[in-house]
Design a protein around this motif. Structure first.
Motif, PDB file in Angstrom:
ATOM      1  N   HIS A  59       0.808  -1.224   0.000  1.00  0.00           N
ATOM      2  CA  HIS A  59       0.000   0.000   0.000  1.00  0.00           C
ATOM      3  C   HIS A  59       0.844   1.278   0.000  1.00  0.00           C
ATOM      4  O   HIS A  59       0.289   2.369  -0.097  1.00  0.00           O
ATOM      5  N   ARG A  60       2.158   1.147   0.079  1.00  0.00           N
ATOM      6  CA  ARG A  60       3.011   2.341   0.169  1.00  0.00           C
ATOM      7  C   ARG A  60       2.870   3.258  -1.047  1.00  0.00           C
ATOM      8  O   ARG A  60       3.069   4.468  -0.940  1.00  0.00           O
ATOM      9  N   PHE A  61       2.527   2.706  -2.185  1.00  0.00           N
ATOM     10  CA  PHE A  61       2.506   3.493  -3.426  1.00  0.00           C
ATOM     11  C   PHE A  61       1.190   4.238  -3.632  1.00  0.00           C
ATOM     12  O   PHE A  61       1.044   4.980  -4.585  1.00  0.00           O
ATOM     13  N   ASN A  62       0.220   4.045  -2.725  1.00  0.00           N
ATOM     14  CA  ASN A  62      -1.071   4.702  -2.855  1.00  0.00           C
ATOM     15  C   ASN A  62      -1.073   6.132  -2.310  1.00  0.00           C
ATOM     16  O   ASN A  62      -1.792   6.969  -2.802  1.00  0.00           O
ATOM     17  N   GLY A  63      -0.315   6.396  -1.279  1.00  0.00           N
ATOM     18  CA  GLY A  63      -0.323   7.711  -0.662  1.00  0.00           C
ATOM     19  C   GLY A  63       0.585   8.686  -1.382  1.00  0.00           C
ATOM     20  O   GLY A  63       1.061   8.441  -2.488  1.00  0.00           O
ATOM     21  N   ALA A  64       0.824   9.806  -0.722  1.00  0.00           N
ATOM     22  CA  ALA A  64       1.683  10.837  -1.311  1.00  0.00           C
ATOM     23  C   ALA A  64       3.118  10.352  -1.451  1.00  0.00           C
ATOM     24  O   ALA A  64       3.815  10.719  -2.390  1.00  0.00           O
ATOM     25  N   GLY A  65       3.568   9.526  -0.507  1.00  0.00           N
ATOM     26  CA  GLY A  65       4.906   8.950  -0.627  1.00  0.00           C
ATOM     27  C   GLY A  65       5.971   9.596   0.232  1.00  0.00           C
ATOM     28  O   GLY A  65       7.155   9.285   0.086  1.00  0.00           O
ATOM     29  N   MET A  66       5.572  10.469   1.162  1.00  0.00           N
ATOM     30  CA  MET A  66       6.584  11.155   1.967  1.00  0.00           C
ATOM     31  C   MET A  66       7.341  10.189   2.867  1.00  0.00           C
ATOM     32  O   MET A  66       8.546  10.372   3.098  1.00  0.00           O
ATOM     33  N   ASP A  67       6.661   9.150   3.354  1.00  0.00           N
ATOM     34  CA  ASP A  67       7.357   8.162   4.193  1.00  0.00           C
ATOM     35  C   ASP A  67       8.476   7.472   3.418  1.00  0.00           C
ATOM     36  O   ASP A  67       9.587   7.293   3.935  1.00  0.00           O
ATOM     37  N   MET A  68       8.190   7.098   2.173  1.00  0.00           N
ATOM     38  CA  MET A  68       9.228   6.463   1.348  1.00  0.00           C
ATOM     39  C   MET A  68      10.355   7.432   1.037  1.00  0.00           C
ATOM     40  O   MET A  68      11.526   7.044   0.976  1.00  0.00           O
ATOM     41  N   ALA A  69      10.000   8.710   0.819  1.00  0.00           N
ATOM     42  CA  ALA A  69      11.024   9.720   0.542  1.00  0.00           C
ATOM     43  C   ALA A  69      11.964   9.859   1.731  1.00  0.00           C
ATOM     44  O   ALA A  69      13.190   9.929   1.564  1.00  0.00           O
ATOM     45  N   LEU A  70      11.405   9.900   2.937  1.00  0.00           N
ATOM     46  CA  LEU A  70      12.233  10.034   4.138  1.00  0.00           C
ATOM     47  C   LEU A  70      13.114   8.803   4.350  1.00  0.00           C
ATOM     48  O   LEU A  70      14.266   8.928   4.768  1.00  0.00           O
ATOM     49  N   GLU A  71      12.581   7.622   4.035  1.00  0.00           N
ATOM     50  CA  GLU A  71      13.388   6.400   4.129  1.00  0.00           C
ATOM     51  C   GLU A  71      14.545   6.446   3.137  1.00  0.00           C
ATOM     52  O   GLU A  71      15.673   6.027   3.446  1.00  0.00           O
ATOM     53  N   ALA A  72      14.275   6.957   1.932  1.00  0.00           N
ATOM     54  CA  ALA A  72      15.326   7.050   0.909  1.00  0.00           C
ATOM     55  C   ALA A  72      16.414   8.024   1.334  1.00  0.00           C
ATOM     56  O   ALA A  72      17.606   7.781   1.112  1.00  0.00           O
ATOM     57  N   VAL A  73      16.005   9.141   1.943  1.00  0.00           N
ATOM     58  CA  VAL A  73      16.982  10.122   2.423  1.00  0.00           C
ATOM     59  C   VAL A  73      17.817   9.529   3.556  1.00  0.00           C
ATOM     60  O   VAL A  73      18.966   9.919   3.770  1.00  0.00           O
ATOM     61  N   ALA A  74      17.242   8.562   4.262  1.00  0.00           N
ATOM     62  CA  ALA A  74      17.994   7.847   5.308  1.00  0.00           C
ATOM     63  C   ALA A  74      18.858   6.734   4.718  1.00  0.00           C
ATOM     64  O   ALA A  74      19.607   6.072   5.442  1.00  0.00           O
ATOM     65  N   GLY A  75      18.747   6.513   3.397  1.00  0.00           N
ATOM     66  CA  GLY A  75      19.608   5.537   2.723  1.00  0.00           C
ATOM     67  C   GLY A  75      18.965   4.204   2.422  1.00  0.00           C
ATOM     68  O   GLY A  75      19.671   3.250   2.094  1.00  0.00           O
TER      69      GLY A  75
END
Length: 198
Positions: A59-75
């Protein structure tokens, strides 16, 4: 950071930016052209999104995606995250669900930067941040605002890298952008890339 690798990352972000904008606009155009009734378009889009979510099992791809963006910035990002987020966002916009394009752009850019940065042997977290800001710059054609945003979000420690990425992304992404109503004061290709006089 390795200078050549950072430069290559910026070029790849620019390519992704031009591709993303083209995919979003094409999806919206095709949906409006082939499904004239907006209610049918919304219903069909919702069914397609539900089916895609079921098939992906996430379900991660349904929302705006800020959580995934923050995870990516964390590496941390899955190699396919930016592709799926781009696809989910394109279908959502084509269906007529206008929940915003900017935060999904952050997500696509951050996950792309994280993955590609790791492949290039760079710090995945910093590259996630560079991807977030660089793709935002491509999508909005606003290099100065993007540089200021990088300071606001990530501080000034790597300001030179963010500035480099923003300038490259602004020039190489061409005269495309998320907003069709945006007026360009000049053609980037002809004004910013020097040409020889005969």
């Amino acid at each position: 950071m390795k200078k050549f690798a950072a430069l290559l990352l910026a070029i790849l972000i620019s390519v992704l930016g031009a591709l993303m904008v083209r995919v979003f606009h094409t999806a919206e155009h095709l949906a409006a052209h082939h499904v004239k009734n907006p209610w049918v378009r919304i219903f069909a889009g919702g069914v397609i999104i539900a089916a895609m979510t079921y098939l992906v099992g996430d379900h991660r791809f349904n929302g705006a995606g800020m959580d995934m963006a923050l995870e990516a910035v964390a590496g941390h990002a899955d190699w396919y995250s930016f592709l799926l987020k781009l696809l989910f966002t394109a279908v959502t916009l084509a269906a007529g669900f206008k929940g915003g394009e900017i935060v999904p752009t952050f997500c696509i850019g951050a996950t792309f930067g994280c993955v590609v940065g790791g492949i290039l042997g760079l710090d995945a977290g910093i590259c996630g941040a560079l991807g977030l800001i660089g793709l935002f710059c491509c999508a909005t054609n606003s290099p100065l605002a993007s540089i200021v945003l990088s300071i606001e979000m990530f501080g000034g420690a790597n300001l030179h890298l963010f500035a480099l990425v923003c300038v490259i992304c602004f020039v190489l992404s061409g005269n495309t952008g998320l907003y069709a109503s945006q007026i360009h004061a000049f053609d980037k290709a002809s004004e910013m890339i020097p040409t020889r006089n005969p």
